[in-house]
Design an enzyme around this catalytic site. Structure first.
Site, PDB file in Angstrom:
ATOM      1  N   HIS A 115       1.697   3.796   5.307  1.00  0.00           N
ATOM      2  CA  HIS A 115       1.152   3.191   6.526  1.00  0.00           C
ATOM      3  C   HIS A 115       1.982   1.997   7.011  1.00  0.00           C
ATOM      4  O   HIS A 115       1.886   1.619   8.172  1.00  0.00           O
ATOM      5  CB  HIS A 115      -0.330   2.834   6.365  1.00  0.00           C
ATOM      6  CG  HIS A 115      -0.606   1.575   5.624  1.00  0.00           C
ATOM      7  ND1 HIS A 115      -0.587   1.491   4.263  1.00  0.00           N
ATOM      8  CD2 HIS A 115      -0.907   0.329   6.072  1.00  0.00           C
ATOM      9  CE1 HIS A 115      -0.872   0.259   3.904  1.00  0.00           C
ATOM     10  NE2 HIS A 115      -1.073  -0.485   4.968  1.00  0.00           N
TER      11      HIS A 115
ATOM     12  N   GLU B  35      -0.840 -10.666  -0.995  1.00  0.00           N
ATOM     13  CA  GLU B  35      -2.231 -10.458  -0.577  1.00  0.00           C
ATOM     14  C   GLU B  35      -3.095 -11.535  -1.192  1.00  0.00           C
ATOM     15  O   GLU B  35      -2.829 -11.977  -2.320  1.00  0.00           O
ATOM     16  CB  GLU B  35      -2.715  -9.090  -1.061  1.00  0.00           C
ATOM     17  CG  GLU B  35      -1.989  -7.937  -0.408  1.00  0.00           C
ATOM     18  CD  GLU B  35      -2.637  -6.615  -0.773  1.00  0.00           C
ATOM     19  OE1 GLU B  35      -3.462  -6.138   0.005  1.00  0.00           O
ATOM     20  OE2 GLU B  35      -2.332  -6.084  -1.862  1.00  0.00           O
TER      21      GLU B  35
ATOM     22  N   ASP C  30       1.902   0.772  -6.761  1.00  0.00           N
ATOM     23  CA  ASP C  30       1.012   0.753  -5.596  1.00  0.00           C
ATOM     24  C   ASP C  30       1.782   0.442  -4.313  1.00  0.00           C
ATOM     25  O   ASP C  30       1.583   1.115  -3.301  1.00  0.00           O
ATOM     26  CB  ASP C  30      -0.097  -0.291  -5.824  1.00  0.00           C
ATOM     27  CG  ASP C  30      -1.128  -0.311  -4.708  1.00  0.00           C
ATOM     28  OD1 ASP C  30      -1.421   0.759  -4.157  1.00  0.00           O
ATOM     29  OD2 ASP C  30      -1.647  -1.403  -4.388  1.00  0.00           O
TER      30      ASP C  30
ATOM     31  N   LYS D  21      -1.425  -9.526  -5.791  1.00  0.00           N
ATOM     32  CA  LYS D  21      -2.794  -9.736  -5.294  1.00  0.00           C
ATOM     33  C   LYS D  21      -3.231 -11.130  -5.726  1.00  0.00           C
ATOM     34  O   LYS D  21      -2.694 -11.691  -6.680  1.00  0.00           O
ATOM     35  CB  LYS D  21      -3.728  -8.675  -5.885  1.00  0.00           C
ATOM     36  CG  LYS D  21      -3.350  -7.262  -5.431  1.00  0.00           C
ATOM     37  CD  LYS D  21      -4.557  -6.381  -5.262  1.00  0.00           C
ATOM     38  CE  LYS D  21      -4.184  -4.973  -4.860  1.00  0.00           C
ATOM     39  NZ  LYS D  21      -4.126  -4.762  -3.403  1.00  0.00           N
TER      40      LYS D  21
ATOM     41  N   LYS E  14       3.314   0.359  11.250  1.00  0.00           N
ATOM     42  CA  LYS E  14       3.110  -0.989  11.800  1.00  0.00           C
ATOM     43  C   LYS E  14       4.174  -1.281  12.860  1.00  0.00           C
ATOM     44  O   LYS E  14       5.353  -0.998  12.650  1.00  0.00           O
ATOM     45  CB  LYS E  14       3.188  -2.038  10.677  1.00  0.00           C
ATOM     46  CG  LYS E  14       2.020  -1.969   9.684  1.00  0.00           C
ATOM     47  CD  LYS E  14       2.116  -3.054   8.637  1.00  0.00           C
ATOM     48  CE  LYS E  14       1.142  -2.842   7.501  1.00  0.00           C
ATOM     49  NZ  LYS E  14      -0.195  -3.399   7.710  1.00  0.00           N
TER      50      LYS E  14
ATOM     51  N   HIS F  91       5.901   0.924   0.209  1.00  0.00           N
ATOM     52  CA  HIS F  91       6.043  -0.006   1.333  1.00  0.00           C
ATOM     53  C   HIS F  91       7.292  -0.896   1.217  1.00  0.00           C
ATOM     54  O   HIS F  91       8.056  -1.039   2.167  1.00  0.00           O
ATOM     55  CB  HIS F  91       4.822  -0.925   1.455  1.00  0.00           C
ATOM     56  CG  HIS F  91       3.505  -0.217   1.458  1.00  0.00           C
ATOM     57  ND1 HIS F  91       3.331   1.045   1.990  1.00  0.00           N
ATOM     58  CD2 HIS F  91       2.283  -0.582   1.005  1.00  0.00           C
ATOM     59  CE1 HIS F  91       2.062   1.402   1.862  1.00  0.00           C
ATOM     60  NE2 HIS F  91       1.406   0.430   1.260  1.00  0.00           N
TER      61      HIS F  91
ATOM     62  N   LYS G 125      -0.169   8.291  -0.213  1.00  0.00           N
ATOM     63  CA  LYS G 125       0.324   7.841  -1.501  1.00  0.00           C
ATOM     64  C   LYS G 125      -0.866   7.591  -2.439  1.00  0.00           C
ATOM     65  O   LYS G 125      -1.973   7.391  -1.941  1.00  0.00           O
ATOM     66  CB  LYS G 125       1.144   6.582  -1.321  1.00  0.00           C
ATOM     67  CG  LYS G 125       0.286   5.412  -0.868  1.00  0.00           C
ATOM     68  CD  LYS G 125       1.073   4.152  -0.896  1.00  0.00           C
ATOM     69  CE  LYS G 125       0.160   2.983  -0.921  1.00  0.00           C
ATOM     70  NZ  LYS G 125      -0.710   2.790  -1.994  1.00  0.00           N
TER      71      LYS G 125
ATOM     72  N   ARG H  91     -18.721  16.372  -0.891  1.00  0.00           N
ATOM     73  CA  ARG H  91     -19.789  16.921  -1.734  1.00  0.00           C
ATOM     74  C   ARG H  91     -21.182  16.523  -1.253  1.00  0.00           C
ATOM     75  O   ARG H  91     -22.157  17.171  -1.570  1.00  0.00           O
ATOM     76  CB  ARG H  91     -19.612  16.403  -3.166  1.00  0.00           C
ATOM     77  CG  ARG H  91     -18.783  17.347  -4.001  1.00  0.00           C
ATOM     78  CD  ARG H  91     -18.694  16.865  -5.408  1.00  0.00           C
ATOM     79  NE  ARG H  91     -18.332  15.450  -5.438  1.00  0.00           N
ATOM     80  CZ  ARG H  91     -17.877  14.812  -6.513  1.00  0.00           C
ATOM     81  NH1 ARG H  91     -17.733  15.446  -7.636  1.00  0.00           N
ATOM     82  NH2 ARG H  91     -17.568  13.535  -6.467  1.00  0.00           N
TER      83      ARG H  91
HETATM   84  C1  BG6 Z   1      -2.119  -0.186   0.248  1.00  0.00           C
HETATM   85  C2  BG6 Z   1      -2.304  -0.585  -1.174  1.00  0.00           C
HETATM   86  O1  BG6 Z   1      -1.113   0.776   0.368  1.00  0.00           O
HETATM   87  O2  BG6 Z   1      -1.745  -1.323   1.029  1.00  0.00           O
HETATM   88  C3  BG6 Z   1      -3.334  -1.691  -1.297  1.00  0.00           C
HETATM   89  O3  BG6 Z   1      -2.733   0.532  -1.935  1.00  0.00           O
HETATM   90  C4  BG6 Z   1      -3.000  -2.831  -0.368  1.00  0.00           C
HETATM   91  O4  BG6 Z   1      -3.416  -2.150  -2.640  1.00  0.00           O
HETATM   92  C5  BG6 Z   1      -2.744  -2.320   1.039  1.00  0.00           C
HETATM   93  O5  BG6 Z   1      -4.089  -3.736  -0.375  1.00  0.00           O
HETATM   94  C6  BG6 Z   1      -2.290  -3.425   1.958  1.00  0.00           C
HETATM   95  O6  BG6 Z   1      -2.138  -2.954   3.254  1.00  0.00           O
HETATM   96  P1  BG6 Z   1      -1.988  -3.953   4.468  1.00  0.00           P
HETATM   97  O7  BG6 Z   1      -1.751  -3.076   5.629  1.00  0.00           O
HETATM   98  O8  BG6 Z   1      -3.276  -4.724   4.537  1.00  0.00           O
HETATM   99  O9  BG6 Z   1      -0.851  -4.853   4.144  1.00  0.00           O
END
Ligand code: BG6
Length: 509
Positions: free
Chosen positions: A201, A239, A258, A361, A205, A263, A171, A64
């Site tokens: 993602h 994390e 999440d 987290k 890795k 993952h 996602k 936008r």
């Molecule tokens: C994402 C989550 O998919 O993965 C985030 O939405 C998270 O909340 C992130 O922080 C972590 O990714 P990575 O690659 O740093 O482990």
């Protein structure tokens, strides 16, 4: 050539050639978002820098913002300078930026999509991008229907014989089974399944792909990879960061939706699956789906799950606020920032072996790992005294940040006594390979442009994962506020109790 015998030597050589994308345009929706700035734009540059993008490549941003082409190029430049993995090279950037365009508009605006269609066609003419377009929807899923309808209306999604059209979705794929199906129906209506690339993602890795290499390229590990020797499996994604600037996305979603739904269940599937008949996308996905269909939740969800929410505490020497004090989080939020689950996989290989999954987290440190913890020896010939320091043997797949594999076993302590103590044997990527691992997004964007699907989950996997999670979410929804845990610790007490009841404990990586 029809009837020609494949030349084995030739295919050997082919595998060693770098995989380079063909002429194409990547259209990025959501260019002003965090993901684009921190991951996607830098990954595109890194691919260019590694020589994996063709000269005929175009990058189109759609948003936008009142930007001209050069404003987007400047944003992209800054993102690259700040976040790219590989060194900055002026000539690479110049070549890439010549194919950068920006289209300003609203997602529901027909004119903006007509302009987008003109822009990609101009790129085809100017830069030889060949009419091949990938549309990256780095957007909240509620906006997917509008975008895919516009792509259809403007003809951009039309599948052609001589050019491909692909869509990349991020996602969360819905927030439960029903919404995931609805979302899929919207995308499915416009793009055929082989043109839809769902990004998880973690699958990009190196260390996650190495799970398959470790298991299926070696003879050593498979014989111990089963219920006869494995006592339990722990999958941890911890994390140290809090919710940061992502309150709007995260609140109401929580840790399980999440990252467990995608993952962690993908990690479980790779660890628990049988050897695929080949490394084709279908063969791998089929094996993963078999595992996900065999997953069983605990009968007592209160005892077999745990959730928590971070309270104030200390992280890396800094005092940090609790989740409820974060900007944009309502005072009475019941969103969990920590989640743990006990699952079983009802197959001959795994029956009765608990798989403990946890994520959170603001935990003690950032670490993702998969640990296979082995049974104790049936008989201990060394006296209790001599072996008291010994834990269970373990094989730890260190996904990040310290990428590698660790084997833990007992060894004799030098000296006159027969004392046995735990030691570790380590493989570390940094020591064994000179080349640094690419970022997950580099690999995944390249695979989309090449049209190589094994690292992308298909809809069936997404749905099976929601089938696992939905009952847990329903159970938690009745429970009120998650248990607070101090930031910088390893999560709520209920998570420790969950394992303690079974005579086990979480690893402290
Ligand atoms: C994402 C989550 O998919 O993965 C985030 O939405 C998270 O909340 C992130 O922080 C972590 O990714 P990575 O690659 O740093 O482990």
């Amino acid at each position: 050539m029809p009837g020609a015998t494949p030349n084995p030597l030739r295919s050997e050589l082919d595998r060693r050639l770098p995989r380079i994308a063909g002429p194409s345009v990547l259209v990025l929706f959501g260019v002003t978002g965090d993901l684009a700035r921190k991951k996607l734009l830098p990954a595109i540059y890194d691919l260019a820098n590694r020589g994996l993008l063709p000269p005929g490549f175009g990058l189109v941003g759609f948003a936008r913002r009142e930007w001209e082409h050069q404003d987007f190029a400047k944003e992209a430049y800054e993102a690259v300078r700040e976040h790219a993995r590989t060194p900055f090279r002026e000539d690479v950037w110049r070549q890439l930026s010549e194919g950068v365009r920006f289209v300003q508009g609203e997602l529901h605006d027909d004119d903006a999509f007509d302009t987008l269609a003109d822009t990609v066609r101009e790129l085809d003419a100017d830069r030889g991008t060949g009419g091949n377009y990938a549309f990256y929807l780095s957007l909240p899923p509620k906006l997917f229907p509008t975008v895919v309808k516009q792509l259809k209306r403007s003809g951009l999604a039309d599948q052609r014989e001589d050019a491909w059209r692909r869509v990349i979705i991020e996602k969360p794929f819905g927030h439960d089974l029903e919404s995931a199906k609805e979302l899929n129906a919207v995308v499915d209506d416009v793009f055929p399944p082989q043109s839809v690339f769902r990004i998880d993602h973690y699958l990009g890795k190196e260390t996650v792909q190495n799970i398959m290499a470790l298991r299926f390229a070696n003879t050593l590990f498979e014989p111990m990879w089963n219920r006869d020797l494995v006592d339990h499996v722990q999958i941890t994604m911890a994390e140290d960061i809090g919710v940061g600037g992502r309150a709007g996305y995260y609140d109401g979603i929580g840790a399980a939706r999440d990252v467990i739904q995608n993952h962690l269940l993908q990690l479980l599937a790779l660890v628990a699956m049988e050897e695929p008949v080949s490394f084709s996308a279908d063969a791998i996905r089929t094996e993963k789906e078999k595992v996900l269909s065999a997953v069983r939740l605990p009968a007592d969800l209160a005892a077999g799950t745990a959730r928590g929410q971070y309270a104030p505490g200390w992280q890396g020497g800094d005092e940090v606020c609790g989740y409820l004090e974060e900007k944009g989080i309502p005072d009475d939020s019941v969103t969990e920032t920590y989640a743990a689950l006990r699952l079983e996989v009802n197959t001959r290989r795994w029956a009765g072996v608990p798989f403990y999954l946890r994520t959170g987290k603001r935990l003690g440190r950032r670490v993702t790992e998969v640990a296979l913890v082995f049974r104790r020896t049936p008989n201990q010939v060394f006296s209790q005294m001599d072996t008291e320091d010994m834990g269970q043997n373990a094989l730890v797949l260190r996904i990040q940040p310290d990428e590698g594999v660790t084997m833990r076993f007992g060894s004799k302590v030098p000296g006159a006594a027969m004392e046995v103590r735990d030691v570790t044997m380590d493989f570390t990527y940094g020591q064994s390979f000179t080349e640094a691992s690419p970022e997950a997004y580099e690999r995944l964007i390249l695979d989309v442009l090449i049209g190589d699907p094994p690292l992308f989950p298909r809809q069936q996997e997404v749905e099976l994962s929601w089938e696992i999670l939905d009952p847990v979410e329903e159970h938690w929804a009745k429970e009120g506020r998650p248990e607070p845990y101090e930031s910088g610790t390893w999560g709520p007490e209920s998570a420790d109790a969950m394992l303690a009841r079974e005579g086990r404990q979480w690893r402290r990586p």
